[in-house]
Design a protein around this motif. Structure first.
Motif: not given
Ligand SMILES: Cc1cc2nc3c(=O)[nH]c(=O)nc-3n(C[C@H](O)[C@H](O)[C@H](O)COP(=O)(O)OP(=O)(O)OC[C@H]3O[C@@H](n4cnc5c(N)ncnc54)[C@H](O)[C@@H]3O)c2cc1C
Lengths: 325, 250
Positions: B100, B134-135, B96, B131, B209-210
């Motif tokens: 991102x 979607x973003x 993710x 992913x 962030x992870x």
């Protein structure tokens, strides 16, 4: 806190990977969260109450006429709606073609991490830990989740489905909003696989042939043994690249990952990329004329010999066994 | 038409895997780094789309440490027009985070198609494509084995259990490439020379962030030593007996 499980159906029929994922959720439930709730996207109820027998307490049906076919955007909307309403501790998917396509979309929407194609799950201190192969199966990693819900997809045939109980699940309808007409990706058809051939990822027994078979005309040896064992035919990449078998038959890193009860590798050297696809099989048998072939390092049982002699004899012996019990 | 191809640099599949000092990740000593094999199919398809259109631009995009630029130069040598390196040092981000960082770069580009491999052969997660889609709010088809473009519509086939799904997609869209989609070309000497002059831009990655943490990496317990039952046809009865009575699989 509940555990949510994606319930997969195709053509209105529930798929066995669903039983495996629900059973695993039920095993984790005492330590991780309950109830176990299924979420199914379908055109009509495919018999969801029956999933109580595999540990589902409740199953939600997200119905839409468009869901007669796989609809990635619609399925995502359905699962996300269920997750937002239930706030589950974990969401599990089968790592099937649909599950591996769907789970990352849901994870991105929810803004959480996902562990794909897991081969073991555990609840540690009330949290999910997921173990999965990496580097073509040469190692496994155990993953923890920093956000909630934890999300994982489960490699087919690795997690045993429970023996069905007499229980039934409550079926309720899921509120969600999705406009299929506005979707910019639409499944318009299916190319038929080879006449009713069971997919490799779902087969209990796989007989795979490699370059040792010398040519496509000799794959009847593989087919005959597969038929006698009630299994499906697989192949190495060398054979697929040579055009002897379709790509759908390829087992390995750039082919399918399989975990059957019995995997028979015939005339396959056992390159690391092939092993990546089949080393989680329960019992591996190798037939190869080279006693030093790497396949013997992962095989449980092997015969060093010429496939053209050994395979027909093996097929005959299995047939005899089938006939006489 | 602008196409972006997301490329990951991975350890060669022949790498002998050893756990690093942290007990969690690959020991990078002695590893050969290559372009993720599935990304080769993605890049090839982007080049074919551009060639068929007779115009357009193919941007190769990768995230990672300084070494990633070798793989991006290779993509330029194969035929990409320019490359973007999202610089990120340190431990491997989760899927993710990668999605991102890529999405932040891709969203303003207004690409018609974003290509990725169906999975990276190091972590085998198969997540970044869907992913990312979607973003950036784009439709996505994963595991593409056949691709045809007619104007703004793509007709694609994706591998599923026991067959293929035929999917009709309106661009812009994200696709992840499977083996079998095409036959990737290699870099030519001329391409390698040309690549030296093509732009390769470096920017900091913004992964956020992870979401996951790697707790440990284990080398799998070696399978119990296999048993050579015998050689030739004479071994068949014993193999059948073992499979039936000991392994109980037939
Ligand atoms: C990035 C990448 C991805 C890959 N992905 C895959 C993948 O998904 N799946 C895959 O399978 N491979 C994959 N490969 C290829 C892999 O490295 C091997 O080349 C391939 O598996 C070899 O196929 P094979 O064992 O059939 O052929 P070979 O390596 O040619 O082996 C043939 C074997 O048959 C035996 N033999 C010959 N004659 C006989 C006989 N008469 N009787 C019995 N045995 C006989 C030989 O002893 C030998 O062991 C990949 C490679 C790369 C680089």
């Amino acid at each position: 806190m509940s555990i949510l499980v994606f319930v997969e159906q195709r053509d209105g029929k529930l798929r066995s990977v669903t039983h495996e994922a629900l059973s695993e959720a039920a095993r984790l439930a005492p330590a991780l969260g309950s109830p176990v709730v299924g979420i199914c996207a379908a055109a009509a109820d495919p018999g969801l109450a029956s999933l109580g027998a595999y540990g589902a307490n409740e199953v939600r049906l997200a119905a839409n006429a468009a869901f007669a076919r796989h609809d990635a955007a619609g399925y995502t909307a359905a699962v996300v709606a269920a997750a937002q309403e239930l706030k589950p501790a974990a969401i599990l998917f089968p790592a099937s073609a649909i599950g591996r396509d769907l789970a990352p979309r849901v994870a991105a929407r929810l803004g959480v991490g996902l562990a794909a194609d897991c081969t073991a799950l555990a609840a540690v201190g009330g949290k999910l830990h997921a173990t999965r192969p990496v580097y073509a199966g040469k190692a496994t990693q155990t993953i923890g989740f920093l956000k909630s819900p934890a999300m994982a997809s489960l490699r087919p045939k690795v997690f045993a489905a429970m023996s069905p109980t007499g229980a039934t699940a409550t079926v309720v309808s899921q509120n969600f909003s999705y406009d299929a007409a506005a979707s910019r990706a639409r499944v318009t058809g299916l190319t038929a696989g080879e006449g009713g051939k069971l997919d490799l990822t779902e087969a209990e027994v796989i007989v795979s042939g490699g370059r040792g078979l010398k040519g496509p005309e000799h794959f009847n040896l593989i087919e005959d043994l597969a038929a006698a064992l009630g299994g499906t035919v697989g192949a190495s990449r060398a054979v697929v690249d040579a055009g002897w078998r379709p790509h759908g038959d390829q087992v390995g890193q750039t082919g399918k990952t399989v975990s059957p009860k019995l995997y028979v590798a015939i005339g396959i050297s056992g390159a690391i990329q092939h092993l990546a696809g089949m080393s989680s099989s329960r019992c591996i048998v190798a037939i190869n004329k080279d006693g030093e072939a790497p396949i013997f390092k992962v095989a449980d049982f092997g015969i060093v010999g010429d496939a053209f002699e050994v395979v027909p004899a093996l097929t005959a012996a299995v047939k005899k066994l089938n006939a006489h019990g | 038409m602008l196409q972006v191809v997301c490329i990951k640099q991975v350890a060669d599949t022949e790498t002998r895997v050893k756990t690093g000092a942290d007990g969690k990740t690959l020991d990078p000593n002695g590893v050969t780094w290559i372009m993720n094999p599935y990304d080769e199919f993605a890049l090839e398809q982007a080049l074919r789309v551009k060639e068929a259109a007779g115009a357009g631009e193919v941007v190769a995009l990768s995230m990672g440490g300084a070494g990633v630029q070798t793989t991006l130069r290779n993509a330029l040598a194969i035929g990409a027009d320019r490359a973007i390196h999202l610089r990120l040092d340190g431990p491997q981000p989760d899927s993710l985070q990668v999605a991102r960082a890529l999405a932040a770069e891709i969203a303003p580009l207004n690409a018609s198609i974003v290509w990725l491999g169906k999975q990276a052969v190091d972590d085998d997660q198969a997540q970044v494509g869907p992913m990312l889609a979607e973003l950036i709010g784009a439709p996505c088809v994963t595991v593409v084995a056949k691709f045809e473009l007619a104007g703004e519509k793509a007709m694609v086939e994706r591998e599923i259990e026991g067959g293929r799904e035929v999917v009709e997609v309106t661009l812009p869209a994200v696709f992840t490439a499977d083996k079998g989609l095409n036959e990737p070309r290699y870099a030519s000497l001329k391409g390698i020379m040309a690549a030296k002059k093509k732009p390769l831009e470096e920017k900091p990655a913004v992964p956020g962030d992870p979401n996951l943490e790697i707790l440990s990496m284990q080398l799998p317990p070696p399978r119990a030593a296999g048993r050579i039952v015998g050689s030739g046809v004479e071994a068949v009865p014993e193999l059948v007996r073992i499979l039936r009575e000991e392994a109980k699989v037939i």
